[in-house]
Each structure stands twice: as structure tokens, then as C-alpha cells.
Design a protein around this motif. Structure first.
Motif, PDB file in Angstrom:
ATOM      1  N   PHE A 274     -15.802   8.530 -48.379  1.00  0.00           N
ATOM      2  CA  PHE A 274     -15.486   8.788 -46.979  1.00  0.00           C
ATOM      3  C   PHE A 274     -16.647   8.283 -46.121  1.00  0.00           C
ATOM      4  N   ILE A 275     -16.349   7.977 -44.900  1.00  0.00           N
ATOM      5  CA  ILE A 275     -17.398   7.675 -43.933  1.00  0.00           C
ATOM      6  C   ILE A 275     -17.545   8.895 -43.038  1.00  0.00           C
ATOM      7  N   GLU A 276     -18.703   9.538 -43.124  1.00  0.00           N
ATOM      8  CA  GLU A 276     -18.974  10.749 -42.335  1.00  0.00           C
ATOM      9  C   GLU A 276     -20.255  10.543 -41.537  1.00  0.00           C
ATOM     10  N   ASP A 277     -20.127  10.600 -40.220  1.00  0.00           N
ATOM     11  CA  ASP A 277     -21.272  10.365 -39.313  1.00  0.00           C
ATOM     12  C   ASP A 277     -21.918   9.011 -39.591  1.00  0.00           C
ATOM     13  N   GLY A 278     -21.063   8.037 -39.882  1.00  0.00           N
ATOM     14  CA  GLY A 278     -21.534   6.682 -40.085  1.00  0.00           C
ATOM     15  C   GLY A 278     -22.158   6.412 -41.435  1.00  0.00           C
ATOM     16  N   ALA A 279     -22.200   7.429 -42.297  1.00  0.00           N
ATOM     17  CA  ALA A 279     -22.814   7.257 -43.609  1.00  0.00           C
ATOM     18  C   ALA A 279     -21.763   7.442 -44.701  1.00  0.00           C
ATOM     19  N   LEU A 280     -22.083   6.921 -45.891  1.00  0.00           N
ATOM     20  CA  LEU A 280     -21.173   7.020 -47.027  1.00  0.00           C
ATOM     21  C   LEU A 280     -21.276   8.398 -47.665  1.00  0.00           C
ATOM     22  N   ALA A 281     -20.128   9.025 -47.888  1.00  0.00           N
ATOM     23  CA  ALA A 281     -20.067  10.279 -48.638  1.00  0.00           C
ATOM     24  C   ALA A 281     -19.190  10.035 -49.855  1.00  0.00           C
ATOM     25  N   ALA A 282     -19.749  10.244 -51.057  1.00  0.00           N
ATOM     26  CA  ALA A 282     -19.008  10.042 -52.309  1.00  0.00           C
ATOM     27  C   ALA A 282     -18.622  11.395 -52.889  1.00  0.00           C
ATOM     28  N   LEU A 283     -17.382  11.507 -53.333  1.00  0.00           N
ATOM     29  CA  LEU A 283     -16.891  12.738 -53.939  1.00  0.00           C
ATOM     30  C   LEU A 283     -16.369  12.406 -55.327  1.00  0.00           C
ATOM     31  N   SER A 284     -17.071  12.848 -56.356  1.00  0.00           N
ATOM     32  CA  SER A 284     -16.646  12.591 -57.728  1.00  0.00           C
ATOM     33  C   SER A 284     -16.328  13.906 -58.421  1.00  0.00           C
ATOM     34  N   GLY A 285     -15.679  13.777 -59.560  1.00  0.00           N
ATOM     35  CA  GLY A 285     -15.339  14.974 -60.322  1.00  0.00           C
ATOM     36  C   GLY A 285     -14.009  15.573 -59.957  1.00  0.00           C
TER      37      GLY A 285
END
Length: 513
Positions: free
Chosen positions: A316-327
Motif C-alpha cells: 500500500f502507499i500510505e503517506d507517500g511511503a511504501l507499506a508492506a503487509l505479509s503473512g
């Protein structure tokens, strides 16, 4: 001359089962530019994460039980191809071209949601392959619910393994070149994204659903023609009866039967022939209707999947930064596997009631018609054997109705210790649907000849239209001749859509719904 199929748009609105079937059978695709822009923005952040060494499952680490092993930046490109090579472990006969095309389409729809981190170039290459007729080769066996077919597809996208072009199986690089498609190298995560999903289950399931959806109106037609041929009545189809048990599929089927049999001189002449018809005639609304309801449920499930991302990890892009969600567990195929197992059970029920009607039509002790719809002489067997074929196929469909989704086994060193067997569920449903088509072709063929014994009384508005179009391709059987050509001709009428279209033209708009 065959008219070209309209293009299916991707990236703006959710796919439908009908969309998947259209592309599987040759329709081209278009891609929404805004969806590509979203993919491009996310992919740029993914590449930045790779350069910074941020630990992300399947991107800068190994996969499965190797998730604790960090990869060096210089290993990443090779790791993506190695994932595809190692996972391309399919066995058995080749997947059919429609199945591969459908799987590619479902993959593209998921990538266009801009949550997998892949580049727009991957989707554009896949679109070019669909539109120019380059179809990756893949074996059909070996998938527990994901990983296998999509790995073989991925190899071909990047110029390895094999692909079909203009009906010829070629090295994938040659097939791409002949179609004017430039081979690409996998970007960050692109090998993993191709295999980390349930798109194969969804694609094969959508094809099974589209097939059954097309066959249900023909099952109603076959049942109505059998009802007429065996001097049935309309009491079991009375709208007042179905208002007392208002399952949607049941009421809809009863309405179809009333429309098909409207204005039937045969029904009118035998209104009081029997006070109560056998269950295979009077319970068509309840049985066909329950199948309709099961089909509607399975379509809802699969169309949710067509609008889903089942990758792991997701971004996801959150506040212009990359957020990765694994698992996450969206890659578990159980929702679709259960729905497709239910579909196979429904197909078996529809198969058995059609087979029962075919057997009754040819049984002089039950039908009131000549033995085996013949001329009464011992020299001709008439329709003695086709109901045997229907019985064999119906038995096959009972075996195929055994659920696949209960057969979970532990895999991947215990890391993936519960699996859906969703691909098996989808493959069973597709095979059962094809068997159903042959079972219905037998009932239609028998019922068409059964109606001949009521001349000059005319059949109903819909059944008469169906009988007439059958007679354009298949003559009445007045003496024994090879049966298989007639069965094949009936399948052509069914599969081409000509039979359903002709009947639809004779009936109110709700026919075929």
C-alpha cells in the motif's frame, strides 16, 4: 464469417464470469490507463525498498520455509526466475488454451489493483499475448490450489519454456518473436507475484460456471420436451404452488417451464392423463431450481474473487511511503474451493434427473410410448443404448461430486499445513459440466423423437421451437442408423448456442435468465 468478439476492458470495473469465458475463447482485452498509473507509482516505491535492503517477504527474502533467508540485491532478478523454474513442476496432459487464457486474465485483473508491486510492463506484455494469440503451455496436474500453472505461464511470459502461436507449440521466445512481442525480464517480485495467488482456481472455476449457466436453460427445455412426450401435466409448475415455497431458482424454473409449454396441444389433450406425474417430471422446478440457486451462490463467490487480490505480500502507499503487509492468508483458496465443490454436487443432481427422464422416455412400461421409441419390431433397437451412456456419465458425475476441499495435506516443511485443493475442485466441476452437456444431449434427442408420436398435435411455443431446430440438423429415427453422429450433431446445436437462441426468440424475455 465469424464476427470478432468485443474487447473486455480491464482495470476500471470488476470482471464477471462472462468476461472470463469471453477472453478464454478469444476475446481481446484493453487496459485502463489510470490503473497502469497506479501500478507505476507503487512499483517505483517497491524498487526503492529493494535498493534500501528493507526486509520484505518474497521480495528481499526467500519464500515458504525460506522466508528467514535474506537475499542480496544482486540475487533478486535471478531469484525471481528461479522461483518460476522451481515451481514449474506440473505433470500430466497440457492445460487447454481457454484455461490458460482465463488464468492470465485473472492474474492481470489482480495486478491492475496495484497491490502486488509489479510493473505495468508485465501486464502490458500479458495483454499483448492475449490479443495476438500467444498462449503459454502448462501441464494440468499437480496444483494444490496455486503455484503450478501460473509458474509455467510466468516462464513463457519471460521467454522460457513453450507457448502456442497460430496453433503450433514453439519455444516461448520464438512464439513471442513471431507475434511481434518483445521479451521482458522479471522485475522486482514479478516471479513471486505470478505464483503467489489463487488465480488458477478462480479462472477454472469461472469457466465451469459459465458452462453450467449456458446449460441450465437447455436442461429446462429437455425437461419440458420430456414432460410433453410422456403426457405430463402442468400442475407441478403452477405459480400458486411455488409461492408457497419461494426459493428463487424454483420459482424461476417453474416460470420457464410454463413459458416453454404454453399453447401446447399435447399438454391440453392429456391434462387428465395422470393425476400426478413422476418426480423426474413434476419436481423439475425443485431440482433445476436448487441447481440455479447453487450456481448463483458460486457465481457470487467467484466474482468476489475476480475483484480480489490474493497475493502475499501486498503493498500500500500510505503517506507517500511504501507499506508492506505479509503473512496474510488471502492466498488460501477455501472460499472458492467450497463453492466449486457445491457446484459439482449440483451438476450431479441435474445429471441424475435428466438421466432418469431419458430412461423413462425409452421404457414402454413407464412412458406410454413405443419401446425404445422404435417401430415396435425386434429388428430395430431404436434409442435403447443412449440412456446407458447417460447412466455412465451420470455415475461419473456422482464420483466427481465428492468434495476436493476436505482433502487438505501438509506441504512446504509444515509452513503451508492446510491447503484448499481448489484447483482439483475446479477441474472436477469443468469435467462434470462437460458430462452434463452430453447427458442433456441424450435427453433432447430422445424427447425430440418422443414428440413425433403425438403428431399432428403441436408441442408448446418453446418446445416446438426447440423441436424444429433439432429437426434441421437431425432427422427423425425411423430405422436404426449410427447413433454417434446424431449425438455429435446435437452437441453442435447446443454448444454453438443455436438451440438456445432459437428457443429464446419464441419466448418472453425471462427465458435463459
Amino acid at each position: 464469417m465469424t464476427r470478432p468478439l468485443p474487447a473486455v476492458p480491464l482495470g476500471r470495473s470488476p470482471l464477471t464470469v462472462a468476461d472470463v469465458a469471453a477472453v478464454a475463447h478469444g476475446a481481446p482485452v484493453t487496459i485502463d490507463a489510470a490503473a497502469l498509473t497506479g501500478m507505476r507509482a507503487l512499483n517505483a516505491l517497491v524498487r526503492q525498498a529493494v535498493e534500501s535492503g528493507q526486509p520484505i517477504y518474497g521480495l528481499t527474502t526467500g519464500v515458504g520455509d525460506l522466508y528467514t533467508v535474506a537475499l542480496k540485491p544482486e540475487e533478486l532478478a535471478a531469484a525471481q526466475m528461479n522461483l518460476l523454474r522451481s515451481h514449474a513442476s506440473g505433470v500430466g496432459a497440457a492445460m487447454d488454451v481457454p484455461a490458460v487464457r482465463a488464468t492470465m486474465l485473472v492474474l492481470m485483473a489482480a495486478f491492475l489493483k496495484a497491490a502486488s508491486g509489479v510493473s505495468p510492463g508485465l501486464v502490458e506484455t500479458m495483454a499483448a499475448m492475449l490479443n495476438r494469440g500467444v498462449t503459454p503451455w502448462s501441464p494440468s496436474g499437480g496444483s494444490v490450489g496455486y503455484l503450478i500453472a501460473t509458474a509455467h505461464i510466468g516462464l513463457a511470459i519471460f521467454g522460457e519454456s513453450q507457448a502456442y502461436y497460430e496453433g503450433v507449440l514453439l519455444p516461448a521466445a520464438d512464439a513471442l518473436s513471431r507475434a511481434g512481442i518483445s521479451a521482458i525480464a522479471p522485475g522486482a517480485r514479478e516471479g513471486h507475484a505470478l505464483i503467489s495467488n489463487t488465480c488458477e482456481i478462480t479462472a477454472l472455476g469461472a469457466l465451469a460456471l459459465a458452462r453450467v449457466q449456458a446449460l441450465l436453460p437447455l436442461a429446462d427445455l429437455a425437461g419440458a420436451m420430456s414432460t410433453e412426450a410422456m403426457r405430463g401435466n402442468l400442475r407441478g409448475y403452477d405459480a400458486r404452488l411455488h409461492q408457497l415455497r419461494p426459493h428463487p431458482g424454483q420459482t424461476e424454473t417453474a416460470a420457464h417451464l410454463r413459458a416453454l409449454l404454453a399453447e401446447s396441444a399435447i399438454i391440453a389433450a392429456h391434462r387428465d392423463h395422470r393425476l400426478q406425474d413422476p418426480l423426474s417430471l413434476r419436481c423439475i422446478p425443485q431440482v433445476h431450481g436448487a441447481v440455479r440457486d447453487a450456481l448463483a451462490h458460486a457465481i457470487r463467490v467467484v466474482e468476489i474473487e475476480l475483484d480480489s487480490v490474493t497475493d502475499n505480500p501486498v503493498f500500500f502507499i500510505e503517506d507517500g511511503a511504501l507499506a508492506a503487509l505479509s503473512g496474510g492468508g488471502n492466498g488460501h483458496g477455501m472460499p472458492t474451493a467450497l463453492a466449486l465443490d457445491h457446484l459439482s454436487t449440483a451438476i450431479a443432481a441435474l445429471s441424475s434427473i435428466s438421466q432418469a427422464r431419458s430412461d423413462r422416455l425409452t421404457n414402454q412400461h413407464l412412458s406410454g410410448l413405443p419401446a425404445f421409441l422404435g417401430d415396435g419390431s425386434g429388428a430395430h433397437s431404436g434409442f435403447m443404448i443412449p440412456p446407458y451412456v447417460a447412466a455412465a456419465l451420470s455415475a461419473d458425475n456422482r464420483m466427481l461430486a465428492a468434495p476436493a476441499s476436505v482433502h487438505s495435506l501438509s506441504t512446504c516443511a509444515g509452513q503451508e499445513d492446510h491447503i484448499s485443493m481448489g484447483v482439483a475442485a475446479a477441474r472436477k466441476a469443468r469435467q462434470a459440466a462437460e458430462n452434463l452437456a452430453d447427458i442433456l444431449s441424450i435427453e433432447l434427442l430422445c424427447a425430440a423423437d418422443g414428440l413425433e408420436f403425438h403428431a399432428p398435435r403441436a408441442p408448446g411455443r418453446g418446445t416446438g421451437a426447440g423441436h424444429a431446430v433439432i429437426r434441421t440438423a437431425i432427422a427423425r429415427r425411423t430405422t436404426d442408423r449410427p447413433m454417434q453422429p446424431d449425438l455429435a450433431a446435437m452437441r453442435i446445436l447446443m454448444d454453438s448456442g443455436d438451440l438456445a437462441a432459437t428457443v429464446a426468440q419464441s419466448l418472453p424475455s425471462y427465458w435463459g435468465a
